[in-house]
Write a protein that holds these residues in place. Structure first.
Motif, PDB file in Angstrom:
ATOM      1  N   ALA A   3       1.709  -2.838   8.072  1.00 37.92           N
ATOM      2  CA  ALA A   3       0.459  -2.593   8.805  1.00 37.92           C
ATOM      3  C   ALA A   3       0.754  -2.047  10.201  1.00 37.92           C
ATOM      4  CB  ALA A   3      -0.355  -3.884   8.882  1.00 37.92           C
ATOM      5  N   ALA A   4       1.724  -2.652  10.877  1.00 41.52           N
ATOM      6  CA  ALA A   4       2.033  -2.229  12.257  1.00 41.52           C
ATOM      7  C   ALA A   4       2.552  -0.792  12.288  1.00 41.52           C
ATOM      8  CB  ALA A   4       3.065  -3.177  12.871  1.00 41.52           C
ATOM      9  N   ALA A   5       3.213  -0.376  11.210  1.00 41.36           N
ATOM     10  CA  ALA A   5       3.768   0.983  11.189  1.00 41.36           C
ATOM     11  C   ALA A   5       2.741   2.011  10.712  1.00 41.36           C
ATOM     12  CB  ALA A   5       5.001   1.017  10.290  1.00 41.36           C
ATOM     13  N   GLY A   6       1.531   1.554  10.408  1.00 40.01           N
ATOM     14  CA  GLY A   6       0.472   2.482  10.018  1.00 40.01           C
ATOM     15  C   GLY A   6       0.536   2.923   8.561  1.00 40.01           C
ATOM     16  N   ALA A   7       1.293   2.188   7.746  1.00 40.51           N
ATOM     17  CA  ALA A   7       1.381   2.532   6.320  1.00 40.51           C
ATOM     18  C   ALA A   7       0.341   1.725   5.548  1.00 40.51           C
ATOM     19  CB  ALA A   7       2.789   2.227   5.812  1.00 40.51           C
ATOM     20  N   THR A   8       0.223   1.999   4.239  1.00 40.40           N
ATOM     21  CA  THR A   8      -0.772   1.260   3.446  1.00 40.40           C
ATOM     22  C   THR A   8      -0.144   0.027   2.797  1.00 40.40           C
ATOM     23  OG1 THR A   8      -2.336   1.349   1.601  1.00 40.40           O
ATOM     24  CG2 THR A   8      -0.384   2.729   1.388  1.00 40.40           C
ATOM     25  N   ILE A   9      -0.964  -0.983   2.585  1.00 43.49           N
ATOM     26  CA  ILE A   9      -0.460  -2.243   2.037  1.00 43.49           C
ATOM     27  C   ILE A   9      -0.057  -2.081   0.560  1.00 43.49           C
ATOM     28  CG2 ILE A   9      -2.736  -3.179   1.387  1.00 43.49           C
ATOM     29  CD1 ILE A   9       0.312  -5.096   2.842  1.00 43.49           C
ATOM     30  N   SER A  10      -0.528  -1.048  -0.097  1.00 44.48           N
ATOM     31  CA  SER A  10      -0.020  -0.801  -1.453  1.00 44.48           C
ATOM     32  C   SER A  10      -0.153   0.661  -1.833  1.00 44.48           C
ATOM     33  CB  SER A  10      -0.771  -1.641  -2.488  1.00 44.48           C
ATOM     34  OG  SER A  10      -0.290  -1.303  -3.782  1.00 44.48           O
ATOM     35  N   HIS A  11       0.917   1.194  -2.386  1.00 46.30           N
ATOM     36  CA  HIS A  11       0.852   2.546  -2.948  1.00 46.30           C
ATOM     37  C   HIS A  11       0.467   2.501  -4.424  1.00 46.30           C
ATOM     38  CE1 HIS A  11       2.877   5.832  -5.253  1.00 46.30           C
ATOM     39  NE2 HIS A  11       2.245   6.564  -4.371  1.00 46.30           N
ATOM     40  N   HIS A  12       0.908   1.461  -5.166  1.00 50.92           N
ATOM     41  CA  HIS A  12       0.536   1.428  -6.587  1.00 50.92           C
ATOM     42  C   HIS A  12       0.418   0.032  -7.201  1.00 50.92           C
ATOM     43  CE1 HIS A  12       5.007   1.969  -6.598  1.00 50.92           C
ATOM     44  NE2 HIS A  12       4.952   1.058  -7.544  1.00 50.92           N
ATOM     45  N   HIS A  13       0.821  -1.017  -6.540  1.00 50.06           N
ATOM     46  CA  HIS A  13       0.672  -2.343  -7.158  1.00 50.06           C
ATOM     47  C   HIS A  13      -0.754  -2.868  -7.040  1.00 50.06           C
ATOM     48  CE1 HIS A  13       5.252  -3.446  -6.982  1.00 50.06           C
ATOM     49  NE2 HIS A  13       4.946  -2.668  -7.996  1.00 50.06           N
ATOM     50  N   GLY A  14      -1.486  -2.405  -6.046  1.00 50.67           N
ATOM     51  CA  GLY A  14      -2.858  -2.858  -5.867  1.00 50.67           C
ATOM     52  C   GLY A  14      -2.969  -3.970  -4.837  1.00 50.67           C
ATOM     53  N   VAL A  15      -4.149  -4.585  -4.800  1.00 52.69           N
ATOM     54  CA  VAL A  15      -4.480  -5.558  -3.755  1.00 52.69           C
ATOM     55  C   VAL A  15      -4.367  -6.985  -4.288  1.00 52.69           C
ATOM     56  CG1 VAL A  15      -6.330  -6.368  -2.225  1.00 52.69           C
ATOM     57  CG2 VAL A  15      -5.989  -3.910  -2.580  1.00 52.69           C
ATOM     58  N   GLY A  16      -5.027  -7.250  -5.422  1.00 54.03           N
ATOM     59  CA  GLY A  16      -5.000  -8.593  -5.996  1.00 54.03           C
ATOM     60  C   GLY A  16      -5.491  -9.639  -5.014  1.00 54.03           C
ATOM     61  N   ALA A  17      -4.933 -10.844  -5.148  1.00 56.15           N
ATOM     62  CA  ALA A  17      -5.237 -11.886  -4.158  1.00 56.15           C
ATOM     63  C   ALA A  17      -4.217 -11.803  -3.019  1.00 56.15           C
ATOM     64  CB  ALA A  17      -5.165 -13.255  -4.830  1.00 56.15           C
ATOM     65  N   ASP A  18      -3.007 -11.345  -3.347  1.00 52.37           N
ATOM     66  CA  ASP A  18      -1.907 -11.432  -2.389  1.00 52.37           C
ATOM     67  C   ASP A  18      -2.077 -10.504  -1.184  1.00 52.37           C
ATOM     68  OD1 ASP A  18      -0.994 -13.022  -4.399  1.00 52.37           O
ATOM     69  OD2 ASP A  18       0.802 -11.855  -4.864  1.00 52.37           O
ATOM     70  N   HIS A  19      -2.653  -9.304  -1.393  1.00 49.13           N
ATOM     71  CA  HIS A  19      -2.743  -8.321  -0.303  1.00 49.13           C
ATOM     72  C   HIS A  19      -4.130  -8.287   0.343  1.00 49.13           C
ATOM     73  CE1 HIS A  19       0.699  -5.818  -2.320  1.00 49.13           C
ATOM     74  NE2 HIS A  19       1.160  -6.801  -1.575  1.00 49.13           N
ATOM     75  N   ARG A  20      -4.998  -9.199  -0.077  1.00 51.79           N
ATOM     76  CA  ARG A  20      -6.407  -9.090   0.312  1.00 51.79           C
ATOM     77  C   ARG A  20      -6.610  -9.067   1.829  1.00 51.79           C
ATOM     78  NH1 ARG A  20     -11.014 -13.151  -1.125  1.00 51.79           N
ATOM     79  NH2 ARG A  20      -9.462 -14.464  -0.157  1.00 51.79           N
ATOM     80  N   ALA A  21      -5.916  -9.945   2.543  1.00 55.74           N
ATOM     81  CA  ALA A  21      -6.122 -10.021   3.998  1.00 55.74           C
ATOM     82  C   ALA A  21      -5.659  -8.717   4.660  1.00 55.74           C
ATOM     83  CB  ALA A  21      -5.352 -11.202   4.571  1.00 55.74           C
ATOM     84  N   TRP A  22      -4.541  -8.167   4.200  1.00 56.69           N
ATOM     85  CA  TRP A  22      -4.032  -6.925   4.807  1.00 56.69           C
ATOM     86  C   TRP A  22      -4.922  -5.745   4.435  1.00 56.69           C
ATOM     87  CZ3 TRP A  22      -0.776 -10.860   3.297  1.00 56.69           C
ATOM     88  CH2 TRP A  22       0.075 -11.348   4.297  1.00 56.69           C
ATOM     89  N   TYR A  23      -5.466  -5.805   3.216  1.00 57.82           N
ATOM     90  CA  TYR A  23      -6.382  -4.744   2.775  1.00 57.82           C
ATOM     91  C   TYR A  23      -7.630  -4.750   3.673  1.00 57.82           C
ATOM     92  CZ  TYR A  23      -9.716  -2.350  -0.316  1.00 57.82           C
ATOM     93  OH  TYR A  23     -10.666  -1.508  -0.834  1.00 57.82           O
ATOM     94  N   ALA A  24      -8.163  -5.934   3.944  1.00 53.95           N
ATOM     95  CA  ALA A  24      -9.362  -6.032   4.793  1.00 53.95           C
ATOM     96  C   ALA A  24      -9.081  -5.437   6.166  1.00 53.95           C
ATOM     97  CB  ALA A  24      -9.793  -7.492   4.922  1.00 53.95           C
ATOM     98  N   ALA A  25      -7.914  -5.756   6.714  1.00 53.07           N
ATOM     99  CA  ALA A  25      -7.571  -5.225   8.039  1.00 53.07           C
ATOM    100  C   ALA A  25      -7.395  -3.711   7.962  1.00 53.07           C
ATOM    101  CB  ALA A  25      -6.293  -5.891   8.547  1.00 53.07           C
TER     102      ALA A  25
END
Ligand SMILES: Cc1cc2nc3c(=O)[nH]c(=O)nc-3n(C[C@H](O)[C@H](O)[C@H](O)COP(=O)(O)OP(=O)(O)OC[C@H]3O[C@@H](n4cnc5c(N)ncnc54)[C@H](O)[C@@H]3O)c2cc1C
Length: 521
Positions: free
Chosen positions: A469-491
């Protein structure tokens, strides 16, 4: 058909079965023993001994479901419910090995067609039972473990047919529960291929690819799965949505995009129309060496931006190249690139790509590394099993960024993981997918498990995600969000977009039964 019989191709608490297990090469075992402190773990608890609380759905719900689907397709057996309780991340496998399941579904439902999926959503909305669409069960981001304990898994494996093939337009409509190898086999009978080859190819499904916006090993040439999707049929608690009626359209916003990547939170995809291509007459895979990751990045960027574009492009960083070369006698350092070409006549493209790679510092390594990669292209999950068996911890994570940010993302994520695992870890990375404007980075982490490997990894993964997130990249390129990435996805998407997503969900799923806790913040 017996539920467990059908699912038995997938191992319990591992990717493979004991029959098709792959051993770690001796050289890798020696290297691991030198770098990490490993103690072989106790044997995995067999599936039959895993404790799953009894089904607590009341009789009127079960009866209604049985009337809708047929009694044999409403499965409450413990083993089936344990198998549908989560995906296949390393923490999932470690919990299974210890005999733990997170939140098991109350029942596994096996609809035969779209109409039965609609009935399930109708009944579950009425009785307030959450619904988790289950494709191949290969999610690595907690996409199958909802926040609601009272839920059912909707196993789509009976939606397994070709609906239509249009050879003239080069499209195929496939039911959502079809696994990738079957899709490949059926399309090949007509002389076509999908060209979608993720590492999870053996078990993942067409609907799962669409629901998670999957990318494959050959997506440099064939495109991501979401690029291939022409149309979708989606069952929602409010009724059916059909999107995509022409190859392109200016009729308003493209509603396919609402369901691509919707991870079961907005509806159940029941069939997908994909663009297909003729089976390639030729394929050629080869290796190149670059002095450094920076040199290799420069060269693959030139190919991605100015062409010619190979079908497969995979550039390993120095550490991944070093580990890959262990035991091979190749110890010349640098970074390895695998380039693969598929098509009617690939030799001219191979030569034209060489004319770009060589002036950018590429040294040709010949066909052998390419063929070796192609022979072992599906081995990684089996080797993860072997690493876990040996007492190591191994997991992956991925991201994507613009070319200008990529070196910084690579550096920051590596550092974050190494700092979070101070007693030693191997952090390997490669560029797995390229675009004109940027590329993905795929990291593999191998470390000692420590006393609580799941907790230890949760902290390391959080550090890596913060760095992404700090480097300006996306939290997922192909695994998706699921429950694990939800907070980073929201941000990543921001408050207004979060509200928009919630409003779409509220409209399609007013009772909030679809995959609660997954994707939508
Ligand atoms: C070893 C391994 C390697 C992997 N390699 C890759 C890779 O190379 N590329 C890649 O993209 N991914 C990869 N993945 C991740 C995973 O395979 C993909 O996310 C895949 O697309 C999931 O497909 P599935 O059928 O298994 O879906 P599932 O895991 O069953 O489901 C994934 C999510 O989508 C939802 N869902 C599934 N089917 C439907 C449907 N029909 N309608 C609505 N929602 C649905 C589920 O509820 C869940 O939230 C890998 C995973 C593993 C374990």
């Amino acid at each position: 058909m017996n539920m467990e019989g059908e699912a038995s191709a997938v191992g319990w608490a591992r990717w493979g079965t004991t029959r098709n297990a792959k051993a770690l090469p001796d050289s890798a075992s020696t290297l691991l023993a030198q770098v990490l402190e490993l103690t072989p773990p106790p044997p995995a608890v067999p599936l039959a001994e895993v404790a799953v609380p009894d089904c607590e759905l009341d009789a009127r719900v079960l009866d209604a479901l049985r009337r809708a689907l047929g009694a044999e397709h409403v499965v409450t057996a413990h083993d089936a419910r344990a198998r549908h309780a989560s995906g296949m991340s390393t923490p999932d496998l470690l919990r299974h090995r210890r005999g733990q399941v997170r939140v098991a579904p109350q029942a596994v439902l096996r609809p035969a067609d779209h109409a039965e999926v609609v009935s399930i959503l109708d009944l579950c909305s009425r009785y307030r039972v959450a619904v988790v669409p289950f494709g191949g069960g290969t999610s690595v981001v907690g996409g199958l473990t909802p926040s609601a304990a009272r839920h059912v898994a909707v196993d789509l494996s009976r939606l397994n047919d070709v609906v239509a093939i249009d050879p003239l337009s080069r499209t195929a409509t496939l039911q959502a529960g079809m696994r990738a190898p079957r899709a490949a086999e059926l399309l090949a009978e007509h002389g076509f291929t999908l060209g979608h080859v993720p590492q999870s190819y053996e078990y993942a499904t067409i609907g799962g690819f669409a629901a998670t916006r999957s990318s494959g090993q050959a997506s440099a040439g064939y495109g991501r799965f979401d690029d291939m999707v022409m149309a979708l049929t989606v069952a929602t608690p409010q009724g059916t949505v059909r999107t995509g009626r022409a190859p392109a359209s200016a009729a308003g916003p493209d509603l396919r995009q609402i369901f691509l990547g919707s991870e079961g939170a907005l509806g159940v995809i029941t069939d997908v129309t994909v663009r297909i291509r003729p089976l390639p007459a030729q394929s050629h895979y080869e290796g190149w060496r670059f002095e450094s990751f920076a040199d290799g990045l420069h060269a693959v960027r030139r190919l991605a931006q100015d062409g010619p574009r190979p079908t497969v492009l995979r550039l390993s960083d120095e550490v991944e190249t070093m580990i890959g070369a262990t035991g091979s006698g190749r110890a010349d350092g640098g970074c390895q690139l695998i380039a693969g070409y598929e098509g009617a006549d690939v030799l001219a493209t191979v030569d034209a790509a060489a004319d770009v790679l060589a002036p950018h510092g590429g040294v040709p390594l010949g066909d052998e590394p390419g063929q070796q990669w192609a022979r072992h292209r599906f081995d990684a999950p089996y080797l993860r099993d072997a690493l876990l068996d040996a007492g190591a911890f191994a997991e992956t994570l991925e991201t994507a960024a613009y070319w200008s940010a990529l070196p910084d993302v690579h550096h920051r994520v590596r550092q974050a993981i190494l700092e979070a695992l101070p007693d030693g870890a191997l952090v390997l990375a490669h560029v797995s997918h390229v675009y004109e404007t940027g590329a993905s980075l795929y990291f593999t982490v191998i470390c000692s498990p420590g006393a609580n490997p799941v907790d230890r990894w949760r902290k390391a993964k959080a550090a890596a995600s913060d760095a992404i997130a700090a480097a300006g990249a996306t939290i997922s390129h192909h695994h998706g969000v699921g429950a694990d990435h939800r907070a980073w996805y929201a941000a990543e998407i921001g408050d207004v977009a979060v509200d928009l997503l919630r409003a779409v969900k509220q409209q399609l799923d007013p009772a909030g039964i679809l995959n609660p806790g997954i994707l939508v913040p």
